[in-house]
Design a protein around this motif. Sequence first.
Motif, short mmCIF file in Angstrom:
data_model
loop_
_atom_site.label_atom_id
_atom_site.label_comp_id
_atom_site.label_asym_id
_atom_site.label_seq_id
_atom_site.Cartn_x
_atom_site.Cartn_y
_atom_site.Cartn_z
N GLY A 74 35.17 41.42 40.57
CA GLY A 74 34.16 42.48 40.54
C GLY A 74 33.29 42.37 41.78
O GLY A 74 33.00 41.26 42.23
N ASP A 81 35.81 47.20 42.11
CA ASP A 81 36.41 45.87 42.13
C ASP A 81 37.20 45.69 43.42
O ASP A 81 37.51 46.68 44.11
N THR B 8 38.53 44.06 31.47
CA THR B 8 37.13 44.25 31.78
C THR B 8 36.29 43.28 30.95
O THR B 8 36.39 43.27 29.73
N ILE B 170 30.88 39.15 35.48
CA ILE B 170 31.51 39.88 36.59
C ILE B 170 32.99 39.51 36.59
O ILE B 170 33.33 38.31 36.48
N ARG B 171 33.84 40.48 36.73
CA ARG B 171 35.27 40.24 36.70
C ARG B 171 35.67 39.19 37.76
O ARG B 171 35.24 39.29 38.91
#
Lengths: 245, 528
Positions: A74, A81, B8, B170-171
């Motif tokens: 992210g 992303d 996600t 956060i990914r």
Amino acid sequence: MRVLSIYNIKGGVGKTATAVNLAYLAAAEGRRTLIWDLDPQGASSFYFRVKPKVKGGGKKIVRGKSDLDDLIKGTDFDNLDILPADFSYRDLDLSFADEKQSRLKKLIAPLKRDYDVVIFDCPPSISELSEQIFRASDLLLVPVLPTTLSLRTLEQIQQFLKKERLRNVKMWTFFSMVDRRKKMHREIPDEFDANAKQHFSSCIPYSSVIEKMGIERRPVVDFAPKSKAANAFQMLWDQVSSSLD
Amino acid sequence: MEETSAMTPKKTRFRLVDRDIPSDFSDFLKPLGYVDCAPSRMVKKVFFDTFDWRMFNSDKSISVGPGVRGPEVCINDLDGNETAAAFPGGLPTGLVSDFPNGHIRTMMAAIIDVRRLLPRLEVASRRTPIAIRNKEGKVVLRFIVEKCSVRDPGRPRTLSLGRYLTVEPIRGYAKMEAKARDMLNAEFALQPVACPLPMEGFHVVGVIPGDYSAKLRLSLDPMLTSVAAVRQIHLTLLDAMIRNEEGTVNNTDPEYLHDFRVAVRRTRSALGQLDKGVLPAAVIAKAKKDFRWIGQQTNHMRDLDVYLIDYPHLQSALPAAYKPYLQPFQDHLITLGRKESKRVAAMIRGKRYKRIRDDWQAYLTSGFKNDITSDIADMPVKDLADRRIWKAYRQVMKQGGIIDDNSPAESLHDLRITCKKLRYLLEFFQSLYPPRSLKALVKSLKTLQNVLGEFQDSQLQSEAILNFGRDLAAAGSAPVETQMAMGMVAESILARQGIARAMFSECFDTFSRREVEASFVKLFKNRE
């Protein structure tokens, strides 16, 4: 999911600045966006403060042994992303050489669950990787400097697409790093705009604020939204997005 | 509809009580990295839904709140973790035309159709975002500390919702989230809130999402007496009628009038089929007359609504060159629609309607018990349902069985009415039968009803369009090309009637097949 590639054979034409800013604008519009930094130099990754490192490297990705989902990071921005660069991407040509021509297209197909827009920040070259990119893209966006040499490379790309019968991808151009103080930079765009097909009229100026991205490590449209450069990127995105839809 | 992603990262929201978060929370977070605490700001979000909760029923929420560059519309899954779409702007009309062309409009059209999104909940919060950054200055985890209050947009009072801490991973930085969770658990033992924030808000303001549906949701006890069941059915229908009054008066969207009329039609159907022997004949006769009058008062407005809803479809039947010439027809429909809407609003606000409604309500709530007149009234409702459904089914089979290619249109129209009666009975009593079996029967019946509906509606519509054409010609308000375009539209509608007529035999044969008959026998006949 629409795939946009920022591409040119030539280096130093503003590909990464374009990719980073357009990705930001796409995400700010609410589109779920992924930028894939395919350039081993990792400039997009740097701008988004992400380590240019991918577990297993490019070879594993190409062979389908790495799940792209696990490699995506992210950014600091909503809906945006990044799949970071890796130094091993310098060998992507070799890895793709053993695969079918639509391998990259197949690799990104599962991403349509998560993303509305995928942007490839491409390395400067014309190679096996470029061909894979062309086959995976809906729109090839080519930044062009207003110089004779840069226009010559444009012809080379067009000839390549024609020769390889790559009809699925639409190629669009726009002028980048335009310095209106230079006579040639004023004359060439005016002349080119009048005759060109599939050419976006927005010009990205040669600007110190774009160079400042290296210090700020975020898109111009975020840290200087009222600058001329930010306005130019916004105008370009408006044109690109209507072409993508 | 977009699939949701498993990748996600999910946000976690914790409810705070005063002692949970110390004033030096930023210091507490320091072991995670560089703590970037932004100034607090007020954020106001308005959640929208249709009158019949179509967003909620689709497990989605839609809100308008501040975005990166001004207001932003955000469509999320109900728990707020997945963003299905977001775009700058607001919802000026609340109709599907507010959404940008492309996948967002397609998705929303499938959910809300012609309904209008209405503001249902306002959430105001004072938010303090805290970002944890790594050595590169990259955000690797976010916290939001907020104090929320809510308000029903129709009421002045603002109510406190509570204080929350939200952890937003956060990914690609899962380890950081795990570390933060361990720290929080060790220090505060916080319990995550399972209920999505807008749902908590609705609870606080006393609104129950999904409390209205155009579908009948009666739950009848099989041993309930027929008289008690009939009363329950009529009260439910009356409630639906009353709840749709305001939206019909304001013409908020065409579905209010539609639902209002369906409630009236169902009431009339119940009066005709259920109430004989349960209610006094004089009461039935009066109510039938009254509700027929209400239905008649709204017929024209509903017809105009249908033409306006169908307009894009009608226009699409024309060659490109004629399409613009149909515009005066749409303008004419809009003008007539406005007049009719005023007339219907005056009817609903009028004395006669109010008297009918109030008298019926008074009868159902207080005068009902004294009027029991026969043994049928005391019969268990299941027996009454079996009898009435079986009778209506047999009538459908009898009427449909004698229709052939030479039968007049009236016989198909009569069959349509009988089918509608059967459908209403199945809906009134659905809670008394196994849902799967009943659903299959309703599906078979619906296919037959659609063909019969298309046959009759297309005849009426083509005639009406020719009449509208004559009106426009008489007023001299449209060019001759408009008349020609309307003629083409009428012709294309008539062609649909021909197709429906040709399909009837096949559809009726499908409805008559042994499996369907066996189901009707099994469910209704053997209990006669």
